[in-house]
Enzyme design. Structure first.
Site, PDB file in Angstrom:
ATOM      1  N   ARG A 257     -25.490   0.178   6.762  1.00  0.00           N
ATOM      2  CA  ARG A 257     -25.303  -1.277   6.717  1.00  0.00           C
ATOM      3  C   ARG A 257     -25.872  -1.977   7.950  1.00  0.00           C
ATOM      4  NH1 ARG A 257     -21.225  -3.617   3.407  1.00  0.00           N
ATOM      5  NH2 ARG A 257     -21.859  -2.922   1.336  1.00  0.00           N
TER       6      ARG A 257
ATOM      7  N   GLU B 240     -19.864  -3.769   9.761  1.00  0.00           N
ATOM      8  CA  GLU B 240     -20.740  -2.836  10.454  1.00  0.00           C
ATOM      9  C   GLU B 240     -21.865  -3.526  11.191  1.00  0.00           C
ATOM     10  OE1 GLU B 240     -19.940  -2.606   7.233  1.00  0.00           O
ATOM     11  OE2 GLU B 240     -18.787  -0.760   7.014  1.00  0.00           O
TER      12      GLU B 240
ATOM     13  N   LYS C 151       0.854  -1.187   0.000  1.00  0.00           N
ATOM     14  CA  LYS C 151       0.000   0.000   0.000  1.00  0.00           C
ATOM     15  C   LYS C 151       0.888   1.234   0.000  1.00  0.00           C
ATOM     16  CE  LYS C 151      -4.220   1.789   2.117  1.00  0.00           C
ATOM     17  NZ  LYS C 151      -5.330   1.550   3.038  1.00  0.00           N
TER      18      LYS C 151
END
Lengths: 580, 580
Positions: A351, A323, A246
């Site tokens: 969600r 979530e 990343k």
């Protein structure tokens, strides 16, 4: 930028490997420079350059289709698919979206923004292909952070049921926004680090054949692997697992992937954000109350909770991009006698809608939702606006909803929450200020406060009910201009959206009531006030300022507020029209 | 019932094995007889008798805690925990709930009703135990159908993160409502049928130690296994996988587990349900339109889709209890050029709330939601009432919402949907009728129709806007009584909740407008009508009949409608009061 400038979407097929390597460098430089200027997602997009170039070289877009999970890795793809010339408008009003958008390009097959949808979406697109007798590859490009989401598992589970073929590119950099955690990631990591057999058998149970790439930032490796995957896709679904870095290519970004996940433009003003105040306040409460726990879904830094996680590691839980699980954990911790705080962005809380109803509110559990990025969030566009929460929360029984007038009131609301023994939602935008001196009175459930009382005699009275800091600022701006013209009105901090301050509404002698909210009109604050005033048979006229019934595109927060229906000049003009 | 009658919750510990075996028989008989009389979940509860007796014998409730996933297996537990004497009131108003209810007994640790919450909830309860320094076992008791739900995977994923110990009892009968399907179930089945190594390693990655029981309906085996699991739980989390037979002990139920999953009381009237009409209508449409697909989340029979699945197997998809995945599949199939219909119960659609917004409506995809069991659903209680959908759907841009006046109009709405190229929700209750002759005019978006025009002169005019069959029936009942007293009013079939018929509202000359809906008031139909009439500056008085802001308990549909705010006598009384 000699190569990228001249690139056409089909032209890449004629490039030599050395040209492709230069292209990778140019993509990386363009992404870096653009994000520094416009803000956006940096580290994830830097890490996906080689795999995207290889994918674009090997597959035939737009006939072939790719769905980018969340979309934080779609910048290289956008640059390769004919949008390099417009890329400087990234995340600006009217400009290139930071997420895939079907309306932006035929190369964007499916819009994303929330995590975990890509595998389902690829399966659906692939099934449509099968039924329509078309020929194309369908790819889900997903990061390891999203791979934790339950929706991905549901999709993997259904791959055999739908009996179709997709390629999943799992871009594994070991991070979502925070480092990736959890059981499934351990399995994926085991495969990556050598102990392969069981994990691969697991993937085979889902109907996937595994291909691993050790260095997903090596173009040669990626070109070979993509070709291999394309060939294997003829026989069945494939999981192409690529290990990437990343932030690849920019030293600071490689070393600080969390800080460079989402990046504000250089030179952005640095206010004290609500998230900082949340973190400080929860730490202060937790110091005195051992029952306080904090649950986050992969966003502890962005939500201001780093200090809490350091100070109270045994009471702080980051469960990854899950979530729903986070909501049930809160409800059950409360059932077990704890006092949980669920910290989350407004748009992602959608969600957990069913779990808020079914687990938290039907059981009337003392869970506090700390909802950041509420209202228009700006540059991220349609999928990230937090403009529905007042509506989808207001319809749920047992749930109180508050929105602080400023950062100091957030602290007071959190103090209120500690002894409030029912479900409570506190919602606020990102940027925060200290607007008004706050009195010492503690917050009372469902009680509003005057911020300004009009000095009027023999004149119609107007009361502005403003929900939250942003709306209060607009109200005060309008007031100032009205006062300059010798006019005046009441301004009220409607800090509770539910319950409303019915006593206030019952007692008001205003002829005109104006509501302001940073939310859609349907089912929101203004609608609730209107219905309450009618029920109380108050004869006053009511004017609501709220967002109209549309998805709100990307742009500047203030400009979007005005564009979609909450504009201080219109507020002022309305008040003036009824007073003069 | 010699043993069950005398049983106290603690007394079971003194029983001999032969007494426990008799107890199992008595539990089975009691459950069977009660469900035949009261309705309820039969087959799942018959299959869980021995495992529950063993669990109750080995563990110490209520200090130990068990969370039943969904709750369809909690009847034996209720009978063992001191509720045998009240069990005859199962699912009746004021009686024993068909689901775990904390308010009913201290033995019920956590309320359930929707699938997949048990593992998260057990983890949360266990973590609370750890932090509070308590001693107790926490158990999640879950069926293999629920084990497909993404939320379970999110929970398994977080078990290591929360670093706590739970016991998961996986009651594997190979069925949810329909037979269980999907990749994860293949893994579980592999373990059960002998090829164990990889699957068990997978579970170990999640931090679980595996114990298998070949015959979960054998009390001896179950007693041994529960004792073993209790012992192992001291060292870490355990998955106790038990193979059972759904419907065990009743021949018809064993052979027909799908038909006996949820059972109506014997002698219930057999109307033509909306689900039957849905199935027939979709078959008719699919015969002409090859793009039509149907997606269901483990409920194809209950939704009337058996014939569709037989006739069009390549276009019919049951993805198991994966409501979110089903929604994204629909959105992506639509993106690929198909015309998908998502068939589901109102209360379960809450799980897909974010995907309705993010995948279907933000992309403006032509997905049709066929929403059954809308409005009060009755005996299943709080967790199953479909009274929020008008509100949570109305706040979403791009989504049209319709509710048919009768079963014939459902067919017409489905015909309308075929060429309507945007998101559409059609919601209806279970029981259906043909109420009125329907004209030949096709449905137009946002257009209502008069069912009755008042014959009034020199009198105030009242218009009743009724949303859906149930409300229309109440309106007509009120009308009949009013007419007997020489009074009259307009009755309108408000078949579109969104968009409203603004032309109708603009043109109405009524002095009084009454709205009726089978939904909560907040954010629903009446609220929308009120706001529209104010915006159009109509001077009429408005009266809304809708459910008040509370969770609605179990009972008879009609009685609950009255109790919570939609009562035909009150409607009549209001209209009379403004006319006389």
């Amino acid at each position: 930028m000699s190569i990228l400038k001249k690139l056409t979407p089909k032209g890449i097929k004629q490039y030599t490997k050395s040209q492709l390597n230069v292209l990778c460098d140019e993509l990386r430089a363009t992404i870096h420079d653009t994000v520094m200027r416009c803000g956006g997602h940096l580290a994830s997009n830097l890490g996906s350059v080689e795999s995207t170039v290889a994918m674009f070289y090997v597959f035939d877009f737009p006939n072939d289709k790719v769905v980018f999970d969340v979309g934080h890795q779609c910048y290289p793809y956008k640059l390769l698919s004919g949008r390099a010339d417009k890329f400087s408008t990234l995340r600006q009003a009217g400009g290139i979206s930071g997420f895939p958008k079907r309306t932006e390009s035929e190369y964007d097959a499916y819009d994303t923004g929330h995590a975990g949808t890509s595998v389902s979406a690829a399966i659906g697109l692939a099934k449509a292909r099968d039924l329509k007798g078309e020929e194309r590859a369908v790819i889900a490009y997903i990061g390891d952070g999203s791979f934790n989401n339950g929706l991905v598992y549901e999709a993997l589970n259904s791959l055999k049921i739908l009996d179709t073929k997709i390629l999943i590119v799992l871009n594994d950099n070991g991070m979502s926004i925070s480092p990736t955690v959890g059981g499934m990631y351990d399995i994926i990591t085991e495969i990556k680090t050598g102990d392969k057999a069981e994990g691969i058998r697991l993937l085979e149970s889902f109907g996937l054949t595994y291909v691993g790439v050790k260095n997903g930032n090596d173009l040669d490796e990626m070109l070979d692997a993509m070709s291999q995957a394309k060939e294997m896709l003829k026989n069945g679904s494939v999981l192409l697992h690529i290990a990437t870095k990343k932030g690849k290519g920019y030293e600071f970004s490689e070393d600080h992937p969390t800080n460079t996940h989402g990046v504000p433009p250089v030179g952005s003003p640095k206010d004290k954000e609500y998230s900082e105040v949340l973190g400080e306040s929860l730490c202060a409460l937790a110091a005195k109350n051992p029952n306080i726990t904090v649950v986050s879904a992969a966003m502890k830094e962005a939500l201001g909770l780093s200090e809490f996680f350091e100070k109270y590691p045994e009471r702080a839980f980051d469960v990854g991009i899950c979530e729903e699980n986070a909501a049930v954990l809160c409800a059950s911790m409360a059932a077990g006698g704890l006092k949980p705080y669920y910290t989350i962005y407004s748009t992602f809380l959608q969600r957990a809608f069913d779990e808020i109803i079914h687990d938290v509110c039907a059981q009337n559990m003392p869970v506090t939702f700390c909802i950041d990025r509420a209202g228009i969030s700006g540059a991220d566009g349609e999928t990230h606006q937090g403009v529905f929460d007042l509506s989808y929360l207001s319809l749920i029984p047992n749930l109180a909803i508050a929105t602080p007038k400023d950062t100091v009131e957030l602290t007071k609301l959190l103090e209120f929450s500690e002894t409030y023994n029912h479900p409570l939602a506190i919602r606020y935008p990102r940027a925060g200020r200290v607007i008004f001196p706050t009195d010492d009175k503690p917050i009372e459930l469902g009680k509003w406060e005057y911020l300004h009382k009009a000095n009027v005699e023999n004149s119609a009275k107007v009361t502005v009910l403003a929900a939250g800091e942003r709306c209060i600022i607009l109200a005060m701006k309008a007031l100032k201009e009205l006062q300059a013209e010798g006019l005046d009105c009441d301004i009220v901090n409607a800090r509770f959206i539910k319950p409303l301050d019915e006593e206030f509404l019952q007692n008001t002698d205003s002829k005109y009531v104006v509501t302001l909210e940073d939310n859609v009109f349907n089912g929101g604050f203004g609608s609730a006030v209107t219905n309450a005033l009618l029920r109380l048979q108050k004869g006053c006229k009511i004017k609501n300022f709220a967002y109209r019934d549309e998805f709100i595109h990307q742009g500047n927060v203030g400009a979007l507020q005005s564009e979609y229906g909450v504009d201080w000049q219109e507020i002022k003009a309305y008040i003036k029209s009824v007073l003069v």
